[in-house]
Design a protein around this motif. Structure first.
Motif, PDB file in Angstrom:
ATOM      1  N   ARG A 165      73.411 -14.659 -38.835  1.00 38.10           N
ATOM      2  CA  ARG A 165      74.227 -14.201 -37.708  1.00 38.10           C
ATOM      3  C   ARG A 165      75.373 -15.157 -37.391  1.00 38.10           C
ATOM      4  NH1 ARG A 165      74.991 -15.357 -32.579  1.00 38.10           N
ATOM      5  NH2 ARG A 165      73.301 -16.895 -32.457  1.00 38.10           N
ATOM      6  N   VAL A 166      75.098 -16.452 -37.397  1.00 34.20           N
ATOM      7  CA  VAL A 166      76.118 -17.417 -36.977  1.00 34.20           C
ATOM      8  C   VAL A 166      77.051 -17.832 -38.114  1.00 34.20           C
ATOM      9  CG1 VAL A 166      74.643 -18.290 -35.129  1.00 34.20           C
ATOM     10  CG2 VAL A 166      74.654 -19.451 -37.356  1.00 34.20           C
ATOM     11  N   THR A 167      76.860 -17.256 -39.306  1.00 30.77           N
ATOM     12  CA  THR A 167      77.676 -17.611 -40.460  1.00 30.77           C
ATOM     13  C   THR A 167      78.778 -16.572 -40.666  1.00 30.77           C
ATOM     14  OG1 THR A 167      75.717 -18.584 -41.486  1.00 30.77           O
ATOM     15  CG2 THR A 167      77.616 -18.197 -42.916  1.00 30.77           C
ATOM     16  N   GLN A 168      79.973 -17.045 -40.965  1.00 28.26           N
ATOM     17  CA  GLN A 168      81.124 -16.164 -41.154  1.00 28.26           C
ATOM     18  C   GLN A 168      80.948 -15.290 -42.392  1.00 28.26           C
ATOM     19  OE1 GLN A 168      84.850 -18.249 -41.266  1.00 28.26           O
ATOM     20  NE2 GLN A 168      84.363 -19.539 -39.500  1.00 28.26           N
ATOM     21  N   LEU A 194      76.854 -26.074 -39.980  1.00 31.83           N
ATOM     22  CA  LEU A 194      75.721 -26.245 -39.064  1.00 31.83           C
ATOM     23  C   LEU A 194      74.523 -26.717 -39.861  1.00 31.83           C
ATOM     24  CD1 LEU A 194      74.302 -25.871 -36.315  1.00 31.83           C
ATOM     25  CD2 LEU A 194      73.845 -23.492 -36.989  1.00 31.83           C
ATOM     26  N   ASP A 195      73.927 -27.834 -39.442  1.00 27.62           N
ATOM     27  CA  ASP A 195      72.732 -28.390 -40.078  1.00 27.62           C
ATOM     28  C   ASP A 195      71.580 -28.255 -39.094  1.00 27.62           C
ATOM     29  OD1 ASP A 195      71.090 -29.645 -41.870  1.00 27.62           O
ATOM     30  OD2 ASP A 195      71.700 -31.670 -41.296  1.00 27.62           O
ATOM     31  N   ALA A 203      79.260 -15.352 -36.426  1.00 28.17           N
ATOM     32  CA  ALA A 203      80.306 -15.699 -37.401  1.00 28.17           C
ATOM     33  C   ALA A 203      81.056 -16.981 -37.022  1.00 28.17           C
ATOM     34  CB  ALA A 203      81.280 -14.539 -37.553  1.00 28.17           C
ATOM     35  N   THR A 204      80.328 -18.022 -36.649  1.00 24.39           N
ATOM     36  CA  THR A 204      80.953 -19.277 -36.232  1.00 24.39           C
ATOM     37  C   THR A 204      81.171 -20.245 -37.392  1.00 24.39           C
ATOM     38  OG1 THR A 204      80.025 -19.154 -34.000  1.00 24.39           O
ATOM     39  CG2 THR A 204      80.662 -21.339 -34.788  1.00 24.39           C
ATOM     40  N   PHE A 205      80.204 -20.352 -38.297  1.00 24.58           N
ATOM     41  CA  PHE A 205      80.213 -21.426 -39.296  1.00 24.58           C
ATOM     42  C   PHE A 205      80.547 -20.927 -40.703  1.00 24.58           C
ATOM     43  CE2 PHE A 205      77.428 -22.730 -35.866  1.00 24.58           C
ATOM     44  CZ  PHE A 205      77.891 -24.011 -35.585  1.00 24.58           C
ATOM     45  N   ASP A 206      81.144 -21.827 -41.489  1.00 24.05           N
ATOM     46  CA  ASP A 206      81.366 -21.542 -42.903  1.00 24.05           C
ATOM     47  C   ASP A 206      80.066 -21.699 -43.690  1.00 24.05           C
ATOM     48  OD1 ASP A 206      84.345 -21.260 -42.901  1.00 24.05           O
ATOM     49  OD2 ASP A 206      84.242 -23.341 -42.214  1.00 24.05           O
TER      50      ASP A 206
END
Length: 266
Positions: free
Chosen positions: A126-129, A38-39, A100-103
């Protein structure tokens, strides 16, 4: 949430020159071919496309607050035949993704424009695995160096900082990234800090950089951001623009600025 510089042609001219190689070198070696990235605050999408080329088995999502930019970025990716990148409108404080969506979750020159950068970093986490990376590279305005300096260019540096501070923003965000990560509960051993620089010298670089700020200074948005709140008079603002024009023509002209970088393993 609004970007105070606006998305004027002069602003986009500066942003479009950014590449993954120039602005995210500290992150590149950690990218794997199958990563989902995600950028955030992707602007013209040039860094985003650089990421996409490095994840042939993965995907990249670029988000920004401007629908017009996201439409242009989508068209540019299609024209280049890059099919593993998508763009959408998004707000860093309310990312439209599950936990936990993105690497990898990345931003460049975004947190310095926010009034609550720690809340934004928390949302990035939050959105990072688990085991993934949050990466940020931010300016340190007080490190700006201009040669040869003049009273008008010295005033520009000071007034640019004042403009951001007056809005509760963080023009020196780059030097506090590590501290913010610690305050968010990240263990020290999971944080890696570094620094990078912008440097413009030689005819082509100084003419490009000087013209960017000459144009930004004479734009309505540029004038409104400084003259409106009383940070500069119209006369001072006009002189800053003219000084950038004169600076471009000096063979010895040189500009440098430090950026702080942080990698956080979630």
């Amino acid at each position: 949430m609004a970007y105070i510089a606006g998305h004027t042609p002069a602003v986009l001219k500066g942003h479009a020159a950014r590449t993954a190689e120039d602005c995210a070198a500290y992150l590149l070696r950690h990218i794997k071919p199958d990563n989902y990235i995600l950028d955030i605050g992707c602007g013209p999408g040039t860094i985003t496309l650089g990421f996409a080329k490095r994840v042939p088995e993965g995907r990249v999502v670029g988000i920004d607050i401007s629908p017009e930019l996201m439409a242009k970025d989508t068209q540019e990716a299609q024209e280049q035949g890059i099919g593993n990148v998508t763009y959408q409108v998004g707000d860093i404080f309310h990312l439209p993704f599950s936990d936990a969506t993105f690497d990898i979750t990345h931003c460049h020159q975004v947190l310095c424009h926010l009034t609550d950068p720690k809340a934004a970093m928390k949302e990035m986490i939050r959105v990072t695995q688990p085991g993934g990376i949050v990466a940020a590279r931010e300016a340190i305005f007080e490190s700006m160096m201009i040669y040869p300096s003049t009273p008008a260019l010295d005033a520009w540096k000071n007034k640019l900082q004042q403009m951001h501070l007056a809005k509760g923003q963080h023009p020196d965000a780059g030097k506090t990234l590590h501290h913010w990560a610690l305050q968010l509960g990240i263990k020290p051993e999971r944080i890696r800090s570094s620094a990078g620089n912008f440097c413009y010298s030689g005819r082509e670089q100084r003419e490009w950089w000087g013209s960017v700020w000459e144009e930004r200074s004479i734009s309505k948005e540029g004038e409104d951001s400084m003259v409106g709140p009383g940070i500069a008079t119209k006369e001072e603002h006009s002189e800053i623009s003219q000084e950038w024009k004169r600076w471009q023509g000096k063979e010895e002209a040189w500009f440098g600025m430090m950026h702080g970088e942080v990698l956080v393993w979630v």
